[in-house]
Design a protein around this motif. Structure first.
Motif, PDB file in Angstrom:
ATOM      1  N   ALA A  86      -1.847  12.713 -34.681  1.00 40.06           N
ATOM      2  CA  ALA A  86      -0.965  12.903 -33.525  1.00 40.06           C
ATOM      3  C   ALA A  86       0.417  13.316 -34.026  1.00 40.06           C
ATOM      4  O   ALA A  86       0.744  13.112 -35.204  1.00 40.06           O
ATOM      5  CB  ALA A  86      -0.880  11.611 -32.717  1.00 40.06           C
ATOM      6  N   ASP A 110      -9.382   9.013 -31.732  1.00 40.80           N
ATOM      7  CA  ASP A 110      -9.347  10.390 -31.248  1.00 40.80           C
ATOM      8  C   ASP A 110     -10.616  10.635 -30.434  1.00 40.80           C
ATOM      9  O   ASP A 110     -11.717  10.682 -30.981  1.00 40.80           O
ATOM     10  CB  ASP A 110      -9.280  11.327 -32.460  1.00 40.80           C
ATOM     11  CG  ASP A 110      -9.229  12.788 -32.068  1.00 40.80           C
ATOM     12  OD1 ASP A 110      -9.464  13.105 -30.882  1.00 40.80           O
ATOM     13  OD2 ASP A 110      -8.957  13.612 -32.950  1.00 40.80           O
ATOM     14  N   THR A 111     -10.447  10.769 -29.124  1.00 39.36           N
ATOM     15  CA  THR A 111     -11.634  10.910 -28.260  1.00 39.36           C
ATOM     16  C   THR A 111     -11.971  12.364 -27.971  1.00 39.36           C
ATOM     17  O   THR A 111     -12.856  12.653 -27.193  1.00 39.36           O
ATOM     18  CB  THR A 111     -11.404  10.196 -26.923  1.00 39.36           C
ATOM     19  OG1 THR A 111     -10.326  10.848 -26.239  1.00 39.36           O
ATOM     20  CG2 THR A 111     -11.074   8.737 -27.119  1.00 39.36           C
ATOM     21  N   GLY A 112     -11.254  13.277 -28.567  1.00 34.99           N
ATOM     22  CA  GLY A 112     -11.504  14.690 -28.290  1.00 34.99           C
ATOM     23  C   GLY A 112     -10.443  15.253 -27.368  1.00 34.99           C
ATOM     24  O   GLY A 112      -9.896  16.303 -27.626  1.00 34.99           O
ATOM     25  N   GLY A 113     -10.116  14.557 -26.306  1.00 33.20           N
ATOM     26  CA  GLY A 113      -9.065  15.007 -25.401  1.00 33.20           C
ATOM     27  C   GLY A 113      -7.804  14.194 -25.545  1.00 33.20           C
ATOM     28  O   GLY A 113      -6.702  14.666 -25.281  1.00 33.20           O
ATOM     29  N   HIS A 114      -7.956  12.934 -25.937  1.00 31.50           N
ATOM     30  CA  HIS A 114      -6.815  12.034 -26.082  1.00 31.50           C
ATOM     31  C   HIS A 114      -6.789  11.495 -27.513  1.00 31.50           C
ATOM     32  O   HIS A 114      -7.810  11.407 -28.170  1.00 31.50           O
ATOM     33  CB  HIS A 114      -6.944  10.809 -25.162  1.00 31.50           C
ATOM     34  CG  HIS A 114      -6.987  11.132 -23.705  1.00 31.50           C
ATOM     35  ND1 HIS A 114      -8.085  11.704 -23.108  1.00 31.50           N
ATOM     36  CD2 HIS A 114      -6.078  10.952 -22.727  1.00 31.50           C
ATOM     37  CE1 HIS A 114      -7.838  11.863 -21.811  1.00 31.50           C
ATOM     38  NE2 HIS A 114      -6.632  11.416 -21.554  1.00 31.50           N
ATOM     39  N   VAL A 115      -5.592  11.101 -27.934  1.00 36.63           N
ATOM     40  CA  VAL A 115      -5.484  10.252 -29.124  1.00 36.63           C
ATOM     41  C   VAL A 115      -4.813   8.964 -28.665  1.00 36.63           C
ATOM     42  O   VAL A 115      -3.685   8.986 -28.161  1.00 36.63           O
ATOM     43  CB  VAL A 115      -4.657  10.920 -30.238  1.00 36.63           C
ATOM     44  CG1 VAL A 115      -4.539   9.979 -31.432  1.00 36.63           C
ATOM     45  CG2 VAL A 115      -5.307  12.234 -30.672  1.00 36.63           C
ATOM     46  N   PHE A 116      -5.545   7.866 -28.780  1.00 40.93           N
ATOM     47  CA  PHE A 116      -5.006   6.547 -28.455  1.00 40.93           C
ATOM     48  C   PHE A 116      -4.590   5.881 -29.757  1.00 40.93           C
ATOM     49  O   PHE A 116      -5.378   5.821 -30.697  1.00 40.93           O
ATOM     50  CB  PHE A 116      -6.063   5.671 -27.771  1.00 40.93           C
ATOM     51  CG  PHE A 116      -6.521   6.198 -26.440  1.00 40.93           C
ATOM     52  CD1 PHE A 116      -5.764   6.002 -25.292  1.00 40.93           C
ATOM     53  CD2 PHE A 116      -7.715   6.890 -26.332  1.00 40.93           C
ATOM     54  CE1 PHE A 116      -6.187   6.494 -24.066  1.00 40.93           C
ATOM     55  CE2 PHE A 116      -8.146   7.383 -25.112  1.00 40.93           C
ATOM     56  CZ  PHE A 116      -7.387   7.185 -23.969  1.00 40.93           C
ATOM     57  N   ARG A 150      -1.935  12.905 -24.791  1.00 40.49           N
ATOM     58  CA  ARG A 150      -2.880  13.788 -24.094  1.00 40.49           C
ATOM     59  C   ARG A 150      -2.337  15.211 -24.154  1.00 40.49           C
ATOM     60  O   ARG A 150      -1.215  15.466 -23.709  1.00 40.49           O
ATOM     61  CB  ARG A 150      -3.049  13.350 -22.632  1.00 40.49           C
ATOM     62  CG  ARG A 150      -3.936  14.280 -21.805  1.00 40.49           C
ATOM     63  CD  ARG A 150      -5.382  14.196 -22.286  1.00 40.49           C
ATOM     64  NE  ARG A 150      -6.319  14.869 -21.387  1.00 40.49           N
ATOM     65  CZ  ARG A 150      -6.897  16.043 -21.640  1.00 40.49           C
ATOM     66  NH1 ARG A 150      -6.625  16.682 -22.754  1.00 40.49           N
ATOM     67  NH2 ARG A 150      -7.761  16.565 -20.793  1.00 40.49           N
ATOM     68  N   VAL A 151      -3.123  16.113 -24.716  1.00 38.61           N
ATOM     69  CA  VAL A 151      -2.665  17.492 -24.873  1.00 38.61           C
ATOM     70  C   VAL A 151      -3.283  18.367 -23.788  1.00 38.61           C
ATOM     71  O   VAL A 151      -4.486  18.284 -23.514  1.00 38.61           O
ATOM     72  CB  VAL A 151      -3.040  18.033 -26.261  1.00 38.61           C
ATOM     73  CG1 VAL A 151      -2.661  19.505 -26.391  1.00 38.61           C
ATOM     74  CG2 VAL A 151      -2.351  17.236 -27.345  1.00 38.61           C
TER      75      VAL A 151
END
Lengths: 181, 287
Positions: free
Chosen positions: B40, B241-247, B283-284
Motif C-alpha cells: 500500500a 490484500d483482497t484484490g480490490g482492497h488492502v486492509f 481502496r483504489v
C-alpha cells in the motif's frame, strides 16, 4: 566451382520459394483486450503492443503480445494479473497459424477471414480457429478479431476479487493496422 | 560431385524455407521495474515508497483506537477517543501523486504529494526505489489569536526502499517535521519544552507471508533534539490484500497518521505497552 547457370538456377529457386516480403503486412502497435467478468463487474486489460505479421503470399499469420504491457486501469489489479499469468515465466501470449480464407486487397470493405493455428499463453499451446475481418485501408490492412478462451484450458487459476472468482471465460479482442513491410 | 552438392543444398533450402517464419519475440520492456515494493502507499503511520499509477484514486480510512491499556473498563481502547484520518490520493502520472486528508486529532487538514524519482529494476541496474514526499497541514482547533500561518505544520521525507526478494521489502526514510507553533506544557515534573523542527529516520519493512497476507513493521526514531516527553513511534501489523482492497490491521504506539504529528507529538512508547489497535482500509479506483 559453381557454374554460372547453376547459380542462376539456385537464385531462381530461392526466389520462387521465399515468401514475398512485399506481401507481408506487419504491426508492432496493435491493440489487444482481455475482458474479465465477475458478478456485477467487468474489467478489461488492454495492451497496445500487439506485434506480428500476416504474409498474404504464404498465408502465414504470427502475432504475440507481451502480457506485462496489459493495463486494467488499476495498478494493483495489473500486478495481480501478472501474478496470475505468471508473466515472469511466460511473458507472451502468441498465435501462430495460417489464413484459411483468401484475402483480395483490391476489394473494398471488410472481408471475413478465418485463421487456424496455435494459441499459446501461460506455457500451454492449444489449436484454435478464429474468425475475424481483414480490410484494406489505403496501403494498410486492418485486422479485427474476437474469440474466447477458458482459463482452465491454459492452466490459469482465475484470480479472486474479494471472495468472488473471476469468470473462467475471457473475451479476447484484437484490432491492428498492419503496414506493408 | 559439385552438382550433387548443389542439388543437396537446393533441397535443404526448399524444405527449410516454407516453415512458418516467426516474428522475433522481444519483451516490450527489457528491464522491467520491480512491482509494488509495499502493498500500500503507506506502511502504517508513514508513507511507503509505493506509488499510485496515473488516474488511480486511493481512498484511505486510517483508524487508531485508544490505547489497549485502557483495560476491560475501556474495552481495550475501543471506548476511548480514536484518531481517524480520511484521505484521498490521486495519481496524476505514474510517478507523481497528490492527496488530501482530514484527521480527527487536532482537527487537522493536510495536503501531500509523493514523487517517485527512481524505480528499482529487476536486473538491479537500479537497486532501490527512491521517492520524495511532502506534506502541509493546518489545524482547525478553536484557538484564539492564531493566524493560519501559525496553524501550519509541514513534513518532508526521502524514501529509499528495496524489494530484496519476492517476500521481503524494506525502507529507510530520512524525514523532517516542522510545526510553526508549538506549546510548552506544564506538568507535575516541570515544563515540557517542544521543538519546532524534528528530524527522524523512518524504518519500515514488509514480509510477504502468502499471496494475500504480509507482516508490517515500522519504527520512527528521532535523531535530533526532540520535544520533551515524546517517544519514537513504533507499529507492527498485518496487511491483507483482497484484490480490490488492502486492509492493514495494526498495533501502534502512535495515534497519528500524518508524519509531522508522528515526529513532533507522539508521547506513546510501544515497549511501555502504549499500544493502540487500529486499521487502515485502502481502496483504489481507476478513472
Amino acid at each position: 566451382m559453381l557454374s554460372r547457370s547453376t547459380l542462376i538456377l539456385f537464385a531462381a529457386l530461392t526466389v520462387a520459394v521465399t515468401p514475398g516480403s512485399t506481401q507481408t503486412y506487419a504491426t508492432s502497435g496493435g491493440t489487444v483486450q482481455f475482458t474479465s467478468r465477475v458478478p456485477l463487474h467487468t474489467f478489461t486489460g488492454t495492451s497496445r503492443n500487439l506485434t506480428g505479421e500476416i504474409n498474404l503470399g504464404t498465408n502465414e499469420v504470427d502475432f504475440f503480445v507481451d502480457l506485462e504491457t496489459l493495463r486494467t486501469g488499476i495498478g494493483r489489479r495489473d500486478r495481480d494479473m501478472r501474478e496470475t499469468l505468471e508473466t515472469d515465466e511466460h511473458p507472451f501470449a502468441e498465435f501462430t497459424g495460417r489464413l484459411l480464407t483468401s484475402f483480395d486487397p483490391s476489394l473494398r470493405g471488410r472481408q471475413q477471414a478465418r485463421v487456424q493455428g496455435t494459441f499459446s499463453i501461460h506455457g500451454v499451446n492449444r489449436l484454435l480457429t478464429v474468425t475475424g475481418t481483414l480490410e484494406q485501408t489505403g496501403s494498410q490492412i486492418r485486422l479485427v478479431a474476437d474469440w474466447e478462451i477458458r482459463l482452465d484450458h491454459y492452466n490459469i487459476e482465475p484470480p479472486r476479487l474479494l471472495m468472488v472468482r473471476v469468470d473462467q471465460v475471457q473475451a479476447v479482442h484484437i484490432d491492428a493496422l498492419l503496414s506493408r513491410r | 560431385m559439385a552438382v550433387s552438392r548443389i542439388a543437396c543444398f537446393i533441397l535443404v533450402a526448399l524444405i527449410a524455407v516454407p516453415a512458418l517464419a516467426q516474428v522475433q519475440r522481444v519483451r516490450a520492456d527489457q528491464n522491467p521495474v520491480v512491482d509494488d515494493i509495499f502493498s500500500a502507499p503507506s506502511i502504517i503511520t508513514t508513507q511507503s515508497v509505493t506509488s499510485l499509477p496515473a488516474s488511480n484514486l486511493n481512498v484511505t480510512i486510517h483508524h487508531a483506537f485508544a490505547p489497549l491499556n485502557a483495560g476491560t473498563e475501556g474495552l481495550f481502547g475501543l471506548d476511548g477517543p480514536a484518531n481517524i484520518r480520511i484521505g484521498l490520493d490521486y495519481g496524476l502520472t505514474d510517478w507523481l501523486s497528490v492527496g488530501v486528508g482530514r484527521s480527527r486529532f487536532d482537527r487537522l487538514y493536510d495536503v501531500r504529494t509523493k514523487a517517485t524519482l527512481l524505480w528499482q529494476r529487476q536486473n538491479n541496474s537500479i537497486p532501490v526505489q527512491l521517492a520524495i514526499t511532502g506534506s502541509a497541514a493546518a489545524t482547525t482547533v478553536q484557538l484564539t489569536d492564531m493566524e493560519i500561518v501559525d496553524r501550519m505544520s509541514y513534513s518532508a521525507a526521502l524514501l529509499i526502499a528495496r524489494k530484496f526478494s519476492d517476500r521481503i521489502s524494506a525502507q529507510i526514510a530520512p524525514m523532517v517535521g516542522h510545526a510553526n507553533t508549538v506549546f510548552e506544557q506544564r506538568t507535575q515534573s516541570g515544563i515540557l519544552t517542544p521543538e519546532n523542527t524534528v528530524l527522524a529516520v523512518g524504518l519500515g519493512a514488509e514480509i510477504q507471508l502468502t499471496q494475500w497476507a504480509s507482516l508490517l513493521a515500522e519504527y520512527v526514531p528521532i535523531v535530533s533534539d526532540r520535544s520533551d516527553g515524546t517517544s519514537n513511534a513504533m507499529s507492527v501489523g498485518v496487511a491483507l490484500d483482497t484484490g480490490g482492497h488492502v486492509f492493514q490491521l495494526f498495533l501502534s504506539a502512535s495515534p497519528y497518521a500524518v508524519e509531522q504529528q508522528t515526529l513532533g507529538k507522539n508521547t506513546e512508547d510501544f515497549f511501555d505497552g502504549d499500544m493502540r489497535l487500529g486499521f487502515t482500509v485502502n481502496r483504489v479506483f481507476g478513472f
